[in-house]
Scaffold this motif. Structure first.
Motif, mmCIF file in Angstrom:
data_model
loop_
_atom_site.group_PDB
_atom_site.id
_atom_site.type_symbol
_atom_site.label_atom_id
_atom_site.label_comp_id
_atom_site.label_asym_id
_atom_site.label_seq_id
_atom_site.Cartn_x
_atom_site.Cartn_y
_atom_site.Cartn_z
ATOM 1 N N GLN A 15 16.300 2.957 0.540
ATOM 2 C CA GLN A 15 15.138 2.153 0.950
ATOM 3 C C GLN A 15 14.050 3.039 1.554
ATOM 4 O O GLN A 15 12.859 2.883 1.246
ATOM 5 N N SER A 16 14.450 3.967 2.399
ATOM 6 C CA SER A 16 13.474 4.850 3.040
ATOM 7 C C SER A 16 12.717 5.668 2.004
ATOM 8 O O SER A 16 11.481 5.792 2.064
ATOM 9 N N ALA A 17 13.441 6.217 1.012
ATOM 10 C CA ALA A 17 12.797 7.029 -0.013
ATOM 11 C C ALA A 17 11.813 6.204 -0.834
ATOM 12 O O ALA A 17 10.704 6.665 -1.153
ATOM 13 N N VAL A 18 12.210 4.982 -1.184
ATOM 14 C CA VAL A 18 11.335 4.123 -1.993
ATOM 15 C C VAL A 18 10.084 3.745 -1.209
ATOM 16 O O VAL A 18 8.956 3.818 -1.728
ATOM 17 N N TYR A 19 10.265 3.356 0.034
ATOM 18 C CA TYR A 19 9.110 2.913 0.818
ATOM 19 C C TYR A 19 8.175 4.071 1.163
ATOM 20 O O TYR A 19 6.946 3.915 1.194
ATOM 21 N N ALA A 21 7.702 6.741 -0.694
ATOM 22 C CA ALA A 21 6.967 7.034 -1.926
ATOM 23 C C ALA A 21 5.883 5.999 -2.165
ATOM 24 O O ALA A 21 4.805 6.306 -2.702
ATOM 25 N N GLY A 22 6.162 4.777 -1.755
ATOM 26 C CA GLY A 22 5.196 3.705 -1.935
ATOM 27 C C GLY A 22 3.908 3.918 -1.160
ATOM 28 O O GLY A 22 2.843 3.439 -1.578
ATOM 29 N N VAL A 23 4.004 4.645 -0.062
ATOM 30 C CA VAL A 23 2.798 4.938 0.717
ATOM 31 C C VAL A 23 1.795 5.723 -0.127
ATOM 32 O O VAL A 23 0.572 5.558 0.004
ATOM 33 N N SER A 24 2.304 6.566 -1.022
ATOM 34 C CA SER A 24 1.450 7.373 -1.898
ATOM 35 C C SER A 24 1.144 6.667 -3.212
ATOM 36 O O SER A 24 0.522 7.254 -4.103
ATOM 37 N N GLY A 25 1.607 5.434 -3.344
ATOM 38 C CA GLY A 25 1.335 4.678 -4.557
ATOM 39 C C GLY A 25 2.366 4.861 -5.660
ATOM 40 O O GLY A 25 2.164 4.409 -6.787
ATOM 41 N N THR A 26 3.476 5.538 -5.353
ATOM 42 C CA THR A 26 4.532 5.754 -6.346
ATOM 43 C C THR A 26 5.557 4.633 -6.269
ATOM 44 O O THR A 26 6.108 4.365 -5.195
#
Length: 438
Positions: A15-19, A21-26
């Motif tokens: 979850q931490s890795a996904v979220y 990455a989401g900050v950068s739009g990935t």
């Protein structure tokens, strides 16, 4: 993605890795829900390819029953328990496995991605999840084994009508580092697969999904014998119309036959040779044995020293017979609903098989698993290990090895989160008390 360390909370790490990455739009390469996976795979694949991977028998009632059957059970969480450290590992076939998951065998994966079984093997090895190599693979087992390195692999065998071919395939599996043999028992005849029938599409007739055979020296000799005898083609069948599609099919068969045990040359050599076409016809003749019985199957003990697991068991009496015959495990499976319509759902069959086996051999489970919470239910009902099927095939079609890896990662992470939220820290903590019939 890498080797599984669940002691520090695998779900939280994912979850931490996904979220982050989401900050950068990935965003993730594949959707996290099965419905999202299926929709994305439908968009990514051709109509024939998707229909073959997604379809089931008849009106697909069994496919629906497999997934809906989990709704008969609800997880009953316990609270105020220390679940900071968790252990997802299990013991199976003499080895400690990082998780209770394995990748079920799925054939003709070239329909989803050109790298096919090799991509799946790489993803499985990276996540320390065993991969059951399909007998109907698009890549020879030796090529997949090389890509997997030290990754755990099993081999699925369809018992052929040729005993010599069975012996050869099993010997190759042992040499390729297989740790167990899964013999599929529910496909001695092809199921009534309506999506494929409506499209007139069977990949094997186009030379797809037969790489284990065309790379086998015994099968190659069967093909040569067929050519020598002149038994190529069915004289009673109507001639194939010469269309652009038929020409592409012929070229595809030739291309797949090139540089195999059949033709030591390129596609042009294979196109000139009768062997690739004869290979398709030989495969269709020897692929399965409708006359297979318990007595004849016992010969497998003469052909391999590996653990032998019977796949396709749903009746408790058959599970008992497997124990009495000395087999090393069973897989509660109905082939993902692809063989018999109106068959019993696997999750409904699981408790009866577990009760009859009574811990004497492992009981594996597949067909209908759509996420980590489903895995918790199956494990609580007594499954030793659980197989992921269509979801990883869809991941392969969407994003290749990366897609497979993310699908499997998500299953593990949801299992980890569900285990903790249910108040458990080990797979062994799961049992009837974890569930309530709803």
């Amino acid at each position: 993605m890498g080797r599984i360390d669940t002691s520090r909370g695998y779900a939280r790490g994912v979850q931490s890795a996904v979220y982050r990455a989401g900050v950068s739009g990935t965003r993730p390469a594949v959707p996290t829900t099965f419905a999202g996976l299926e929709a994305a795979a439908r968009a990514a694949l051709g109509a024939e390819e998707f229909a073959y991977l997604a379809g089931g028998a008849g009106a697909e009632h069994t496919m629906t029953a497999n997934t809906d059957g989990f709704a008969a059970w609800g997880i009953l969480p316990r609270v105020l328990r220390d679940v900071r450290e968790r252990d997802l590992s299990i013991e199976l076939f003499g080895k400690r496995r990082a998780t209770p998951f394995y990748l079920s065998p799925i054939g003709v994966l070239e329909l989803a991605h050109p790298d096919a079984d090799v991509a799946v093997g790489r993803a499985a090895a990276a996540l320390d999840v065993p991969y059951a190599l399909s007998n109907q693979a698009s890549k020879p087992m030796e090529e997949v084994a090389a890509a997997m390195g030290e990754g755990s692999r099993w081999f699925q065998l369809y018992w052929s009508s040729s005993d010599e071919l069975n012996a050869s395939l099993l010997a190759r599996a042992e040499a390729a580092g297989a740790e167990a043999i899964l013999i599929t028992l529910d496909t001695h005849l092809l199921g009534w697969r309506t999506r494929d029938l409506d499209l007139g599409f069977l990949p094997f007739t186009r030379g797809q999904g037969i790489a284990q055979y065309t790379s086998d020296p015994v099968f190659a000799e069967l093909v040569r014998e067929r050519v020598r005898s002149g038994a190529i083609g069915d004289p009673s069948a109507p001639p194939v119309k010469v269309t652009p599609r038929a020409i592409r099919t012929a070229l595809g068969i030739a291309r797949r036959g090139a540089r195999t045990a059949l033709v030591d040359g390129g596609a042009l050599d294979a196109l000139r040779s009768p062997l690739p076409r004869a290979a398709v016809e030989t495969f269709l003749d020897v692929f399965a044995d409708p006359g297979l019985t318990w007595e004849r199957l016992a010969r497998v003990r003469e052909l391999t020293s590996l653990p032998v697991v019977l796949k396709g068991i749903v009746h408790p009496d058959d599970a008992e017979r497997a124990v009495e015959a000395g087999f090393d495990g069973v897989v509660v499976s109905n082939h993902g609903g692809r063989q018999i319509d109106r068959s019993v759902a696997t999750i409904a069959a699981l408790p009866g098989v577990v009760e009859r086996v009574a811990g004497r051999i492992p009981v594996l489970f597949d067909s209908g698993l759509r996420g980590g919470a489903d895995a918790v239910i199956a494990l609580a009902l007594g499954a030793t290990a659980v197989g992921i099927g269509r979801p990883y095939a869809y991941g392969l079609g969407i994003a290749g090895a990366t897609g497979v890896g993310e699908v499997v990662r998500n299953f593990i992470a949801e299992l980890d989160a569900t285990l903790a939220l249910a108040g458990a820290t080990r797979i062994g903590d799961l049992g009837p008390g974890t569930l309530r019939a709803v």
